[in-house]
Design an enzyme around this catalytic site. Structure first.
Site, PDB file in Angstrom:
ATOM      1  CE  LYS A 198     -10.420   0.060   2.139  1.00  5.93           C
ATOM      2  NZ  LYS A 198      -9.542   0.771   3.043  1.00  5.93           N
ATOM      3  CD1 TRP A 219      -2.668   1.607   0.478  1.00  3.31           C
ATOM      4  CD2 TRP A 219      -2.045   1.835   2.620  1.00  3.31           C
ATOM      5  NE1 TRP A 219      -3.404   2.619   1.022  1.00  3.31           N
ATOM      6  CE2 TRP A 219      -3.049   2.785   2.339  1.00  3.31           C
ATOM      7  CE3 TRP A 219      -1.506   1.784   3.905  1.00  3.31           C
ATOM      8  CZ2 TRP A 219      -3.519   3.684   3.288  1.00  3.31           C
ATOM      9  CZ3 TRP A 219      -1.970   2.679   4.845  1.00  3.31           C
ATOM     10  CH2 TRP A 219      -2.968   3.617   4.534  1.00  3.31           C
ATOM     11  CG  ASP A 278      -2.158  -2.301   7.751  1.00  4.17           C
ATOM     12  OD1 ASP A 278      -3.265  -2.223   8.326  1.00  4.17           O
ATOM     13  OD2 ASP A 278      -1.813  -1.533   6.824  1.00  4.17           O
TER      14      ASP A 278
HETATM   15  C1  LMR Z   1      -6.709   1.853  -0.979  1.00  2.55           C
HETATM   16  O1  LMR Z   1      -5.585   1.348  -0.946  1.00  2.55           O
HETATM   17  O2  LMR Z   1      -7.293   2.122  -2.039  1.00  2.55           O
HETATM   18  C2  LMR Z   1      -7.425   2.133   0.299  1.00  2.55           C
HETATM   19  O3  LMR Z   1      -6.753   1.573   1.379  1.00  2.55           O
HETATM   20  C3  LMR Z   1      -7.720   3.563   0.473  1.00  2.55           C
HETATM   21  C4  LMR Z   1      -6.548   4.397   0.857  1.00  2.55           C
HETATM   22  O4  LMR Z   1      -6.635   5.090   1.875  1.00  2.55           O
HETATM   23  O5  LMR Z   1      -5.529   4.386   0.155  1.00  2.55           O
END
Ligand code: LMR
Length: 396
Positions: free
Chosen positions: A247, A132, A212
């Site tokens: 989510k 992420w 996480d």
């Molecule tokens: C995503 O990765 O799209 C979600 O976790 C939203 C975000 O805050 O990035």
């Protein structure tokens, strides 16, 4: 002074939301930011949340301050779902060794985890790549070194040997950040056997685990998705678990999250929590109340809990259906879509170049992250055929 600040580019993922909104095409397809969508392409408020909010509005008698730890009723009600009721009870693997606090979303929880790790002497955090994107941004903002390792191998399977080597080789003063389930962005998760091996590696390592868990319930189920967290926490003296309800309760903009600490001994918890409270106080003082209060109401009411779990099951099975439909498209040029059926949660990666991703957006109205990540839940019966045909035109 302020006029000397160099302009920053907007967060690429969040910028996609605006780009998509301003596209006038009616057949555009939003596979960008990670939000769940129904087969109509909507992201409705959970019925369980609506009911809890109605009760909250009727019954809340004060909005006076709570404190940096937020709503502890919410924090504690979530614990059996995350850690497993047996583990928390007398005689359980971590009875009396876990405490938590509410945070503004999962981002707040990760931020706090990283900040307290740094305060405790961690100087380097290992994290799998891709990840992420905000993980790296948070580490850089807190001024901690990010040491990257490859999470997945070339054939799209998880590279468990890579993470085991990192954990075994890490020394005191280092942490390893792992996704608990529904890996963002690959959707490639560790199996239960692999989690057991990861837990055993942590048991022999001085590294601090930071887990996480942002998508519990969207992969295989609430218990199955917590397998990794429970396995690791059963094997180690200390760990941090960042949690998001964005989510699995659909609370995105209400920012509902929590950070949990596993301490070696119960007596150490109060000093650790006092550090977390101090960090929270100087960052956001206290988290926003509303969303967490609604989640607490759900978790303290068996009928609302059942309604919420049923809604979560519906989400999970729709994501599974979309994954199966995409997998049925098989191989499109170099893209092997069958892999999507083996992956979990909202996300999967398509091996497309930056130029191809731009072409998809400009010529076909398909919006996806520049990394090639798609939000699988953005696909539905009204657009999946168009998406597959756009991919065929592009690379087939
Ligand atoms: C995503 O990765 O799209 C979600 O976790 C939203 C975000 O805050 O990035």
């Amino acid at each position: 002074m302020l006029n000397q600040l160099p302009a920053q580019s907007p967060d690429a993922l969040l910028a996609l939301i605006k780009m998509y909104a301003s596209d006038p095409r009616t057949d555009k397809i939003d596979l960008g930011v990670g939000v769940y969508r129904t087969d109509d392409g909507a992201t409705p408020v959970f019925a369980a949340i609506k009911a809890a909010e109605a009760r909250l509005v009727a019954e809340q008698d004060s909005k006076s301050y709570l404190g940096p730890e937020g709503d502890l009723g919410f924090v504690n009600a979530l614990m059996p779902y995350i850690f497993g009721p047996g583990n928390l009870e007398d005689g359980g693997a971590y009875h009396g060794r876990i405490e938590g606090m509410q945070t503004p979303g999962g981002t707040g929880a990760v931020r706090l985890a990283v900040a307290v790790a740094k305060k405790a002497g961690v100087t380097k955090i290992h994290m799998g790549t891709p990840s992420w994107p905000n993980h790296a941004q948070i580490l850089s903002d807190v001024a901690l070194d990010a040491a990257l390792f490859e999470h997945s191998s070339a054939d799209g399977a998880v590279d468990v040997d890579a993470v085991l080597a990192i954990i075994r080789g890490a020394s005191a003063g280092e942490a390893v950040l792992l996704h608990g389930c529904c890996h963002n962005p690959t959707g490639i998760d560790y199996s239960t056997d692999q989690w057991d091996a990861i837990a055993a590696a942590f048991a022999d390592s001085a590294a601090l685990p930071i887990l996480d868990l942002a998508y519990q319930g969207l992969g295989s189920g609430m218990d199955d998705d917590a397998y990794g967290v429970r396995a690791v926490l059963s094997a180690v003296p200390e760990a941090l678990v960042a949690y998001s309800c964005d989510k699995n309760f659909g609370m995105y903009r209400d920012r509902v999250g929590a950070l949990y600490v596993l301490a070696d001994k119960h007596e150490q918890l109060s000093a650790i929590m006092s550090n977390l409270n101090a960090l929270a106080r100087s960052s956001w003082s206290m988290p926003p109340d509303h969303g967490a209060a609604a989640v607490r109401i759900i978790l303290n009411d068996p009928a609302l809990t059942k309604l919420w779990l049923d809604e979560l099951t519906t989400m999970r099975s729709r994501i599974g259906d979309v994954r199966a439909q995409m997998a049925a498209a098989g191989q499109i040029g170099p893209l092997n879509l069958t892999a999507l059926a083996r992956q979990n949660g909202l996300f999967s990666m398509l091996a497309l170049s930056k130029d191809q991703i731009v072409t998809l957006r400009e010529d076909h109205g398909v919006y996806m992250a520049g990394s090639g990540r798609i939000n699988v839940a953005g696909l539905h019966s009204g657009n999946i055929a168009n998406f597959v045909s756009a991919l065929k035109t592009l690379v087939g």
